[in-house]
Design a protein around this motif. Sequence first.
Motif, PDB file in Angstrom:
ATOM      1  N   GLN A 410      10.089  -8.059   4.047  1.00  0.00           N
ATOM      2  CA  GLN A 410      10.939  -8.114   2.860  1.00  0.00           C
ATOM      3  C   GLN A 410      10.149  -8.022   1.554  1.00  0.00           C
ATOM      4  O   GLN A 410      10.734  -7.896   0.479  1.00  0.00           O
ATOM      5  N   ARG A 411       8.836  -8.125   1.650  1.00  0.00           N
ATOM      6  CA  ARG A 411       8.007  -8.128   0.452  1.00  0.00           C
ATOM      7  C   ARG A 411       7.640  -6.715   0.020  1.00  0.00           C
ATOM      8  O   ARG A 411       7.352  -5.854   0.844  1.00  0.00           O
ATOM      9  N   LYS A 412       7.633  -6.515  -1.290  1.00  0.00           N
ATOM     10  CA  LYS A 412       7.099  -5.276  -1.833  1.00  0.00           C
ATOM     11  C   LYS A 412       5.576  -5.313  -1.770  1.00  0.00           C
ATOM     12  O   LYS A 412       4.976  -6.382  -1.681  1.00  0.00           O
ATOM     13  N   SER A 413       4.970  -4.148  -1.840  1.00  0.00           N
ATOM     14  CA  SER A 413       3.509  -4.070  -1.772  1.00  0.00           C
ATOM     15  C   SER A 413       2.971  -3.212  -2.916  1.00  0.00           C
ATOM     16  O   SER A 413       3.722  -2.476  -3.564  1.00  0.00           O
ATOM     17  N   ARG A 414       1.684  -3.314  -3.121  1.00  0.00           N
ATOM     18  CA  ARG A 414       1.030  -2.522  -4.163  1.00  0.00           C
ATOM     19  C   ARG A 414      -0.409  -2.256  -3.742  1.00  0.00           C
ATOM     20  O   ARG A 414      -0.929  -2.910  -2.833  1.00  0.00           O
ATOM     21  N   HIS A 415      -1.044  -1.302  -4.414  1.00  0.00           N
ATOM     22  CA  HIS A 415      -2.439  -0.958  -4.139  1.00  0.00           C
ATOM     23  C   HIS A 415      -3.350  -1.678  -5.127  1.00  0.00           C
ATOM     24  O   HIS A 415      -3.037  -1.751  -6.328  1.00  0.00           O
ATOM     25  N   VAL A 416      -4.466  -2.203  -4.611  1.00  0.00           N
ATOM     26  CA  VAL A 416      -5.479  -2.793  -5.490  1.00  0.00           C
ATOM     27  C   VAL A 416      -6.843  -2.277  -5.065  1.00  0.00           C
ATOM     28  O   VAL A 416      -7.068  -1.960  -3.893  1.00  0.00           O
ATOM     29  N   GLN A 482       7.935 -11.259  -4.415  1.00  0.00           N
ATOM     30  CA  GLN A 482       8.912 -10.193  -4.588  1.00  0.00           C
ATOM     31  C   GLN A 482       9.435  -9.721  -3.241  1.00  0.00           C
ATOM     32  O   GLN A 482       8.713  -9.661  -2.268  1.00  0.00           O
ATOM     33  N   VAL A 483      10.689  -9.395  -3.196  1.00  0.00           N
ATOM     34  CA  VAL A 483      11.262  -8.854  -1.973  1.00  0.00           C
ATOM     35  C   VAL A 483      11.787  -7.463  -2.231  1.00  0.00           C
ATOM     36  O   VAL A 483      12.127  -7.105  -3.360  1.00  0.00           O
TER      37      VAL A 483
END
Length: 484
Positions: A410-416, A482-483
């Motif tokens: 359910q969580r959003k993801s991002r690049h780091v 965040q979902v």
Amino acid sequence: MNQLQTPLFDAMSTFNKKNPISLHVPGHKNGRVFSNKGQAVYNSLLGIDATELSGLDDLHAPEGAILRSEELLADLYGVQKSYFLVNGSTVGNLAMILATCREGDKVLVQRNCHKSILHGLMLANVQPIFLQPIFYEEWGVAGGVRMELLEEALEVHSDVKAIIVTYPNYYGLGEDLSEMVKLAHQRGIPVLVDEAHGAHFQLGGPFPRTAILAGADAVVHSAHKTLPAMTMGSYLHINTTLLDIDQVSFYLQMLQSSSPSYPIMGSLDLARSYLASFTLEDQNCLIKRISDFRRKLASLQSVRVLEAPPGTSADPLKVVIQSTKGLSGFELQQLCEAEGIYSELADPYNLLMILPLLKKNDYFPFHEIVQKIKNVTEEKTGRWEGNQAVSWQAENSMTSLALPYSVMGQRKSRHVVLSQAVGEVSAEMVIPYPPGIPLIMSGEMITSKHIFNLKRLLDLGSRFHGGSSLSNGELIVYESGQVG
């Protein structure tokens, strides 16, 4: 039971000799319709690449040849029930976990497990507690779990529903599981063992003791790794009242192809018979040849041959060498491949070779291998420093995920970028492959040690499963709170 019998392979051979006319799948029609380019290579196999026809039985509801072959397999290994697997040990690991664990169950898991174990945990939606393995400094690899840590984990987590371990490790090292199983069974806890590399341990000493004899409840074997079986051919053994065999069968039907490969299954039948026919004379001859091979390798000035660490047993079929001249395992592998010698895997320290389970009169080019390794390593030097090797050691002896599996989806993801990933929760598994042991797990808090080891592996040219943005110097992490 007469272990020289091969009921399934015999049924397949009988079928093929009839020169049948195919009005069924597969589309090559017993080899009548096939690419001319591949005909010469595949032709002898296509005649037995059949489907669930009369006389060939059905893997998912066996009543005839497959049932008899699986009964022979169970008899050989001395267990209640054995299954043929056509989707590799992966499907055995998934099935034994799903048949044992329920959603939310707390499960103790050896951290240096194969990725298929982690996928099974995800599918079962359990709460894993990862146990820190022993680390063997000279080898630069992780081993099993210390009994003291297991005892501590069971005291802290008294509601554990299963224990999942890997034995032996990829390099053939193992610690006897008998005390672990005994402790677990005193508490009514089943022990599930990924013994992918130990299908031949049934032969007994000098091979390590099989997890089956140690009393494990479910054991998975990759027959294709050390027995003469086709790739993806594996076994699952159940020997307990703590698992529901009907549940195991159900999940195998769910997870395996409804069109299983008869060539793979036939090879599993033959591999079982081959192992059963392996005599003490065969075994003594093999061990002598392996000892001679190791001795000749050890006589080379350019490599060292590793011996089993204290307290472990080592599989004689696994031979691990290191450079004495500053070459990493990856560099050794490249040099050997240039001479046509293809090893099982390389890591920063080591080159791992898996030898065949030869019978007395079987030929294998041991002398040629030694000579070629000598030729390609004698004049080569490198700058590899062993103290910079990658350790799969976690920060703590017992670790949990920062996010449960049920929340991750359910969580959003991002690049780091890698330098900014410390303290973030990984949204992907990062798995150096081989050996397929996750360096970073989905849902795990990323530490500075993870990043250090990851950078070392990248510098050395490791290949990865997962880590889809590593080529850009990035990891994928979850956004906090965040979902999607």
